[in-house]
Design a protein around this motif. Structure first.
Motif, mmCIF file in Angstrom:
data_model
loop_
_atom_site.group_PDB
_atom_site.id
_atom_site.type_symbol
_atom_site.label_atom_id
_atom_site.label_comp_id
_atom_site.label_asym_id
_atom_site.label_seq_id
_atom_site.Cartn_x
_atom_site.Cartn_y
_atom_site.Cartn_z
ATOM 1 N N LEU A 261 0.841 -1.194 0.000
ATOM 2 C CA LEU A 261 0.000 0.000 0.000
ATOM 3 C C LEU A 261 0.880 1.249 0.000
ATOM 4 C CD1 LEU A 261 -2.763 1.314 0.105
ATOM 5 C CD2 LEU A 261 -2.757 1.017 2.590
ATOM 6 N N GLN A 262 0.753 2.040 -1.053
ATOM 7 C CA GLN A 262 1.635 3.180 -1.250
ATOM 8 C C GLN A 262 0.975 4.497 -0.882
ATOM 9 O OE1 GLN A 262 2.472 4.263 -5.417
ATOM 10 N NE2 GLN A 262 4.639 4.363 -4.871
ATOM 11 N N ALA A 263 -0.202 4.759 -1.458
ATOM 12 C CA ALA A 263 -0.858 6.050 -1.228
ATOM 13 C C ALA A 263 -2.365 5.901 -1.308
ATOM 14 C CB ALA A 263 -0.388 7.084 -2.259
ATOM 15 N N ILE A 264 -3.056 6.768 -0.549
ATOM 16 C CA ILE A 264 -4.518 6.870 -0.620
ATOM 17 C C ILE A 264 -4.827 8.350 -0.780
ATOM 18 C CG2 ILE A 264 -6.692 6.538 0.593
ATOM 19 C CD1 ILE A 264 -5.473 4.137 1.966
ATOM 20 N N MET A 265 -5.448 8.673 -1.908
ATOM 21 C CA MET A 265 -5.692 10.073 -2.248
ATOM 22 C C MET A 265 -7.193 10.351 -2.273
ATOM 23 S SD MET A 265 -2.720 10.812 -5.059
ATOM 24 C CE MET A 265 -3.287 9.748 -6.364
ATOM 25 N N VAL B 71 2.160 4.850 4.792
ATOM 26 C CA VAL B 71 1.227 5.111 3.696
ATOM 27 C C VAL B 71 1.099 6.617 3.529
ATOM 28 C CG1 VAL B 71 -1.135 4.822 2.843
ATOM 29 C CG2 VAL B 71 -0.069 3.007 4.223
ATOM 30 N N ARG B 72 1.126 7.072 2.292
ATOM 31 C CA ARG B 72 0.954 8.500 2.049
ATOM 32 C C ARG B 72 -0.524 8.802 1.831
ATOM 33 N NH1 ARG B 72 4.846 11.985 -1.681
ATOM 34 N NH2 ARG B 72 6.116 11.483 0.162
ATOM 35 N N PHE B 73 -1.043 9.732 2.615
ATOM 36 C CA PHE B 73 -2.422 10.194 2.454
ATOM 37 C C PHE B 73 -2.382 11.575 1.818
ATOM 38 C CE2 PHE B 73 -2.789 6.937 5.647
ATOM 39 C CZ PHE B 73 -4.008 6.325 5.354
ATOM 40 N N VAL B 74 -3.249 11.786 0.824
ATOM 41 C CA VAL B 74 -3.232 13.015 0.026
ATOM 42 C C VAL B 74 -4.656 13.557 -0.110
ATOM 43 C CG1 VAL B 74 -2.628 14.028 -2.212
ATOM 44 C CG2 VAL B 74 -1.271 12.123 -1.299
ATOM 45 N N ASP B 75 -4.778 14.865 -0.080
ATOM 46 C CA ASP B 75 -6.064 15.524 -0.329
ATOM 47 C C ASP B 75 -6.002 16.181 -1.705
ATOM 48 O OD1 ASP B 75 -8.427 16.924 -0.369
ATOM 49 O OD2 ASP B 75 -7.814 18.421 1.121
ATOM 50 N N LEU B 76 -6.649 15.566 -2.708
ATOM 51 C CA LEU B 76 -6.627 16.109 -4.062
ATOM 52 C C LEU B 76 -7.564 17.311 -4.214
ATOM 53 C CD1 LEU B 76 -6.452 12.887 -6.271
ATOM 54 C CD2 LEU B 76 -4.599 14.433 -5.607
ATOM 55 N N GLY B 77 -8.276 17.652 -3.156
ATOM 56 C CA GLY B 77 -9.115 18.848 -3.178
ATOM 57 C C GLY B 77 -8.427 20.057 -2.565
ATOM 58 N N HIS B 78 -7.180 19.888 -2.133
ATOM 59 C CA HIS B 78 -6.426 20.989 -1.525
ATOM 60 C C HIS B 78 -6.241 22.101 -2.546
ATOM 61 C CE1 HIS B 78 -3.061 23.136 0.354
ATOM 62 N NE2 HIS B 78 -3.352 22.493 1.478
ATOM 63 N N ARG C 204 0.636 13.568 3.756
ATOM 64 C CA ARG C 204 1.385 13.165 4.954
ATOM 65 C C ARG C 204 1.678 11.675 4.881
ATOM 66 N NH1 ARG C 204 -1.092 11.983 10.546
ATOM 67 N NH2 ARG C 204 0.751 11.537 11.788
ATOM 68 N N ASP C 205 2.904 11.298 5.216
ATOM 69 C CA ASP C 205 3.290 9.886 5.295
ATOM 70 C C ASP C 205 2.996 9.386 6.707
ATOM 71 O OD1 ASP C 205 4.244 9.848 2.665
ATOM 72 O OD2 ASP C 205 6.198 10.632 3.285
ATOM 73 N N THR D 87 -8.839 6.573 5.528
ATOM 74 C CA THR D 87 -9.392 7.743 4.846
ATOM 75 C C THR D 87 -8.496 8.951 5.125
ATOM 76 O OG1 THR D 87 -10.828 8.175 6.756
ATOM 77 C CG2 THR D 87 -11.764 6.913 4.931
ATOM 78 N N PRO D 88 -8.196 9.761 4.108
ATOM 79 C CA PRO D 88 -7.263 10.878 4.287
ATOM 80 C C PRO D 88 -7.648 11.866 5.379
ATOM 81 C CG PRO D 88 -7.571 10.432 1.956
ATOM 82 C CD PRO D 88 -8.575 9.586 2.684
ATOM 83 N N ASN D 89 -8.944 12.175 5.526
ATOM 84 C CA ASN D 89 -9.313 13.191 6.522
ATOM 85 C C ASN D 89 -8.949 12.762 7.935
ATOM 86 O OD1 ASN D 89 -11.275 11.215 6.665
ATOM 87 N ND2 ASN D 89 -12.941 12.634 7.088
#
Length: 573
Positions: free
Chosen positions: A260-264, A294-301, A337-338, A352-354
Motif C-alpha cells: 500500500l503506497q498512497a490513498i488520495m 502510507v501517504r495520504f493526500v487531499d486532491l481537493g487541496h 502526509r506519510d 481515509t485521508p481526513n
C-alpha cells in the motif's frame, strides 16, 4: 469535423445515447466489414433515413486525422455520458491517471469507469510509437462493443484486447505491469462463481457463503491477492472506513501486503460525473517493494485543485498526482502526509485521508490535554444507542424523537418536532432511551458531531408523552464514578476545534458516521472545580445575551409590523 455538427445529427435518434451507439457502429462498419446498413443492430434502432445521415457523417469523420477523430469522439462521449454518467470519467482526471501509469510495458484496465483512461493511454502510446500490451475488461457487453467500435474508428483495433468479464474474474495471478481498477460503487456481489478461490480465502470466506459482499471490497482483495505489479484502484471512502465483515479483513490484508503506497481523497465531481460522493484513489507498489508507511493526500487541496463550473472541483493542470502519490515528502501536512503503519493500526485500520490530514485540530487538542487530567469518554459516560421504534396506528403514547435539527442556539434540545404514536409495548421498550435532564446528545450519523444538552423541565418518567433520541444521535449519560459534569462535556465537545477533530474521524460513502471505537476512545480533559465554576458562569452569561437578542428580535418584528404595508396587510388578516 466538429462534435457539435455530429450531435445535431444524433438528435434525430430517439435519445443521444442510442444515436451515439448507432453512429459508432455504423462508422466502425465502414472500416471493418462494410455490411449493409440494414444488417447493423445500431442502424435498426433508428430510421433508415437517419442511418444514412449517420453513415455520411461517419465517412466525413474517418477522413480526419486520428487525433482529431479521437478528440471528436471524446467530446461526443462527454456530452452523452454527462447525462448518463456511465463508464466515462472526466478528461482531466483521466490524463492524471495516464501520467501515473507511465511507460508500462503491459496495462490491464478493468470495470466500466476505466474505459477513458484505457483509450487515452492507447492513443498516447501510439503517438509515442510505443506498443504496450493493453487489455480492457468490462462486465457490460454493450460497453465492450462500443469500445471495439471506437478502436476501429481510430485504426487501433489490434492495440487493445477486450474481454467481457468482471475485473476480479481471473484464472491466475496477473503479471501486468500496471492494473487500473475502477469498480462500480456499492454493488452487492451475489454470484461468487466468478471469484477466484484464492481471493475468497484471503477474506476468510467459503464459496456459497459470501454474505453481503460489496464490489469495492472484492476489488481491494483482488488487487492484494491477484496482482504482482502496480495498482491504481478507485473506491469509496466507506470501503476504507466501515468496521463490518470482510471490509476490515480486506484492509488488514492490504496493510500486511506491504504494497500500500498512497490513498488520495478525490472530491465529488472531480473524476465521476454521476455521483455526488467523494471517492479515493488507492495505489499499490509492486510485490518487490516493502513499505512501512502510507501517504495520504487531499486532491481537493487548493494547491492542486480549484472550484470551477457549478462549484465542482477542477484539477489544476500543473498538479501531478504521480508526484503526490510517490514523489518527495510534501511539507504541507494538510495536503499530504506519510503515516506510519503503527498509527494506522492505532486508528482501527481506517484508511481515509481526513483521518490523518486534519493535524492542526489534533495538535491544538493535544496541547490542551497536556494541561489536564484526561480520561477516555467511555470511562466517563454510559452510551445509550437509540433503537428504531415504528409508529402504531392509534397508539396511546407519544415519543418525541430528538434530532440535530432540534438543537437551538443556547445549546439545548428544544421540544422535538418528530412525534411517534406507539402502543404500551413499544412505550416500555422506549423507556431505556428516554432522555433525562443533564444528558448530552451527540450526532453519530449524518451531521456528525452536532452536540446538545437536555434541559430541565422535560416530561418525566411514565408521562404519556416522553422525549427520546432519534437513531442518528447517541445519548451520553454521565456515570456517578465518571467525575465530569454534563456542561463540561458539552462545552468541550461543542468547541469548533474538537468538532473539526470529531468530523475527521467520520467516514462513509454517502452518509457520514463515526465508529463506536473512535467515540469511546475520545480523550476528554477533566476541568478543575474552579474551571467548572468559571464555565458555568460563562454559559449563563451567554444564555442571558441570547435572551436579550431574542427580545430585540421580537421588538424588530413588532416595529416592522407597525409600518406600511405590513400594518394594513396584518389588519386585513
Amino acid at each position: 469535423m466538429k462534435a457539435q455538427e455530429i450531435l445535431t445529427q444524433l438528435r434525430l435518434a430517439r435519445s443521444p445515447s442510442e444515436g451515439l451507439s448507432a453512429f459508432l457502429e455504423i462508422t466502425a462498419n465502414l472500416v471493418e466489414t462494410q455490411r449493409p446498413l440494414e444488417e447493423l443492430d445500431g442502424a435498426k434502432a433508428v430510421s433508415r433515413e437517419v442511418a444514412q445521415i449517420l453513415e455520411g457523417v461517419g465517412r466525413a469523420l474517418l477522413g480526419t486525422p486520428r487525433q482529431e477523430r479521437y478528440r471528436t469522439l471524446s467530446e461526443l462521449m462527454d456530452v452523452v455520458n454527462d447525462h448518463r454518467g456511465e463508464g466515462w470519467i472526466r478528461a482531466e482526471a483521466s490524463l492524471k491517471i495516464v501520467d501515473m501509469i507511465g511507460d508500462a510495458a503491459s496495462v490491464r484496465f478493468s470495470y466500466p469507469w476505466s474505459m477513458r483512461p484505457c483509450l487515452d493511454y492507447t492513443m498516447m502510446s501510439n503517438l509515442a510509437e510505443r506498443a504496450p500490451q493493453i487489455s480492457f475488461v468490462t462486465p457490460t457487453p454493450e460497453q465492450a462493443r462500443i469500445m471495439g467500435h471506437i478502436l476501429s474508428i481510430l485504426d487501433l483495433g489490434e492495440a487493445v484486447s477486450i474481454e467481457t468479464a468482471w475485473g476480479w474474474e481471473r484464472r491466475e495471478v496477473s503479471n501486468a505491469a500496471v492494473e487500473v481498477m475502477f469498480p462500480p460503487f456499492g454493488l452487492i456481489v451475489k454470484d461468487d462463481d466468478t471469484i477466484p478461490e484464492r481471493t475468497l480465502a484471503s477474506l476468510g470466506l467459503e464459496r456459497g457463503k459470501i454474505g453481503r459482499m460489496l464490489s469495492e471490497t472484492l476489488a481491494i482483495a483482488d488487487a492484494t491477492e491477484m496482482t504482482l505489479g502496480r495498482v491504481i484502484l478507485s473506491t469509496t471512502t466507506g470501503a476504507m472506513f466501515r468496521m463490518v465483515g470482510s471490509e476490515t479483513v480486506a484492509r488488514d490484508n492490504l496493510m500486511r501486503s506491504d504494497r500500500l503506497q498512497a490513498i488520495m481523497g478525490v472530491p465529488s465531481g472531480m473524476m465521476f460525473t454521476n455521483t455526488g460522493i467523494p471517492t479515493l484513489l488507492v495505489t499499490l507498489a509492486t510485490t518487490v517493494a516493502k513499505r512501512s508507511s502510507v501517504r495520504f493526500v487531499d486532491l481537493g487541496h487548493d494547491l492542486v485543485a480549484a472550484k470551477g463550473r457549478r462549484g465542482r472541483f477542477e484539477v489544476l493542470p500543473e498538479a501531478s498526482w504521480l508526484d503526490l502519490a510517490s514523489g518527495a515528502k510534501v511539507e504541507d501536512r494538510a495536503l499530504a502526509r506519510d503515516v506510519p503503519f503503527e498509527e494506522i493500526r492505532d486508528n482501527n485500520l481506517v484508511l481515509t485521508p481526513n483521518r490523518y490530514l486534519s493535524t492542526g485540530a489534533r495538535e491544538r487538542i493535544d496541547a490542551l490535554l497536556e494541561k489536564h487530567d484526561v480520561a477516555p469518554l467511555e470511562d466517563l459516560v454510559e452510551f445509550i444507542r437509540p433503537l428504531s421504534i415504528s409508529e402504531d396506528e392509534g397508539g396511546e403514547y407519544t415519543l418525541l424523537e430528538a434530532m440535530p435539527a432540534d438543537i437551538v442556539p443556547d445549546g439545548f434540545i428544544a421540544e422535538p418536532k418528530r412525534a411517534v404514536r406507539v402502543s404500551m409495548a413499544k412505550y416500555n421498550k422506549a423507556r431505556n432511551q428516554r432522555l433525562i435532564p443533564g444528558d448530552v446528545l451527540i450526532a453519530v450519523k449524518g451531521t456528525v458531531g452536532s452536540v446538545a444538552l437536555v434541559p430541565e423541565g422535560i416530561p418525566e418518567e411514565n408521562a404519556e408523552k416522553i422525549w427520546t433520541a432519534g437513531q442518528s444521535m447517541m445519548i451520553l449519560r454521565a456515570t456517578r464514578r465518571g467525575g465530569i459534569a454534563a456542561l463540561a462535556l458539552y462545552e468541550y465537545l461543542s468547541d469548533p476545534t474538537v468538532q473539526e477533530h470529531i468530523q475527521s474521524l467520520a467516514g462513509g460513502a454517502v452518509i457520514q458516521s463515526i465508529g463506536m471505537k473512535d467515540l469511546k476512545a475520545l480523550p476528554i480533559p477533566l476541568p478543575t472545580l474552579d474551571t467548572l465554576e468559571e464555565m458555568r458562569e460563562g454559559f449563563q452569561r451567554r444564555k442571558d445575551i441570547l435572551a436579550q437578542i431574542e427580545e430585540l428580535r421580537s421588538q424588530l418584528e413588532d416595529d416592522r409590523a407597525a409600518c406600511w404595508p405590513h400594518r394594513e396587510l396584518r389588519a386585513a388578516d
